[in-house]
Scaffold this active site. Structure first.
Site, PDB file in Angstrom:
ATOM      1  CG  HIS A 194      -1.892  -1.191   1.171  1.00  0.00           C
ATOM      2  ND1 HIS A 194      -3.183  -1.115   0.679  1.00  0.00           N
ATOM      3  CD2 HIS A 194      -1.709  -2.482   1.536  1.00  0.00           C
ATOM      4  CE1 HIS A 194      -3.756  -2.304   0.754  1.00  0.00           C
ATOM      5  NE2 HIS A 194      -2.881  -3.154   1.282  1.00  0.00           N
TER       6      HIS A 194
ATOM      7  CG  HIS B  70      -1.999   2.050  -2.264  1.00  0.00           C
ATOM      8  ND1 HIS B  70      -1.573   3.195  -1.631  1.00  0.00           N
ATOM      9  CD2 HIS B  70      -3.016   1.565  -1.501  1.00  0.00           C
ATOM     10  CE1 HIS B  70      -2.281   3.403  -0.536  1.00  0.00           C
ATOM     11  NE2 HIS B  70      -3.177   2.414  -0.431  1.00  0.00           N
TER      12      HIS B  70
ATOM     13  CG  ASP C  16      -6.719   0.208  -0.177  1.00  0.00           C
ATOM     14  OD1 ASP C  16      -5.497   0.043  -0.356  1.00  0.00           O
ATOM     15  OD2 ASP C  16      -7.195   1.075   0.581  1.00  0.00           O
TER      16      ASP C  16
ATOM     17  CG  HIS D 233      -6.701  -2.949   2.745  1.00  0.00           C
ATOM     18  ND1 HIS D 233      -5.506  -3.266   3.351  1.00  0.00           N
ATOM     19  CD2 HIS D 233      -6.873  -1.602   2.948  1.00  0.00           C
ATOM     20  CE1 HIS D 233      -4.982  -2.177   3.891  1.00  0.00           C
ATOM     21  NE2 HIS D 233      -5.791  -1.169   3.666  1.00  0.00           N
TER      22      HIS D 233
ATOM     23  CG  HIS E  95     -10.410   1.706   3.981  1.00  0.00           C
ATOM     24  ND1 HIS E  95     -10.059   2.935   4.515  1.00  0.00           N
ATOM     25  CD2 HIS E  95      -9.409   1.383   3.118  1.00  0.00           C
ATOM     26  CE1 HIS E  95      -8.901   3.319   4.002  1.00  0.00           C
ATOM     27  NE2 HIS E  95      -8.475   2.394   3.152  1.00  0.00           N
TER      28      HIS E  95
END
Length: 227
Positions: free
Chosen positions: A50, A54, A56, A60, A169
């Protein structure tokens, strides 16, 4: 006749000495071949997946989530739009910043929403990772429900530094999207009308990418050099 497409680089170079997330080991290139001795030059690269610009994968943060290798290559390219939120109040990108743009976003049939926070201008500064732009959970949930392939930010993380639960996330990756972090140059792109790509190098929980956009030349915005 439409303007010729130009390729706009949206990635930070991966190299030793580059800014890293606090606590991560640095990028290291170890020589494996010397031209004078072996007839070729080669290096062994060591870096966190990461690092820099980058992508994800759901794996992750989600148990049993998809790895990048589990996703088709088409998931890493498609029509993009820029959500310019540089005029917001505070570091967080909130639902109030996103909600008024949703009808327009849906009308673009975009695959990627790229959130221009302005943090790319702080790349390399001490506070870039420690205190940077991010999405609130509510803003992430709004974006997660738009049928996108992914969301990108010109900031270190979709969540605030120090977050343990990583709700933004989880909202995005839990909806099957990918997240692209540490983009740059989003201010050069038009609001829509371009193709975005972020092809991963590795198929794990994350991977450095060479993110770029194909943009009609007459739509590229030039940097403001008046100040």
């Amino acid at each position: 006749m439409s303007a010729l497409l130009q390729l706009v680089d949206l990635s930070w170079p991966v190299r030793p000495g580059m800014p890293m997330f606090p606590g991560d080991p640095p990028v290291v290139l170890t020589p494996m071949g010397q031209l004078a001795v072996d007839g070729f030059v080669s290096h062994l690269a060591s870096l966190p997946l990461h690092s820099g610009t980058h992508v994800d994968a759901p794996a992750h943060v989600l148990a049993g989530g998809a790895l990048l290798a589990d996703l088709p290559l088409s998931r890493f390219a498609g029509p993009g739009v820029v959500l310019d939120v540089r005029g917001r109040a505070g570091l967080a990108v909130t639902a109030a910043d996103i909600q008024p743009r949703l009808d327009w976003l849906r009308a673009q049939a975009a695959a990627f929403a790229l959130v221009c926070t302005g943090d790319a201008a702080r790349w390399g500064e001490p506070g870039y990772y420690a205190e940077g732009a991010h999405l609130t959970p509510e803003a992430a949930l709004l974006l997660a429900g738009q049928g996108l392939s992914g969301v990108g930010l010109d900031a270190a993380s979709a969540d605030p530094a120090g977050s343990r639960r990583l709700p933004a996330h989880r909202a995005l990756l839990g909806a099957g999207l990918v997240i692209v972090e540490n983009l740059r140059g989003l201010e050069l792109l038009p609001a829509s009308g371009f193709e975005f790509l972020c092809l991963p190098v590795l198929g794990a929980d994350g991977s450095p990418v060479r993110a770029a956009a194909f943009v009609p030349g007459d739509l590229i915005r030039r940097p403001d050099t008046s100040s």
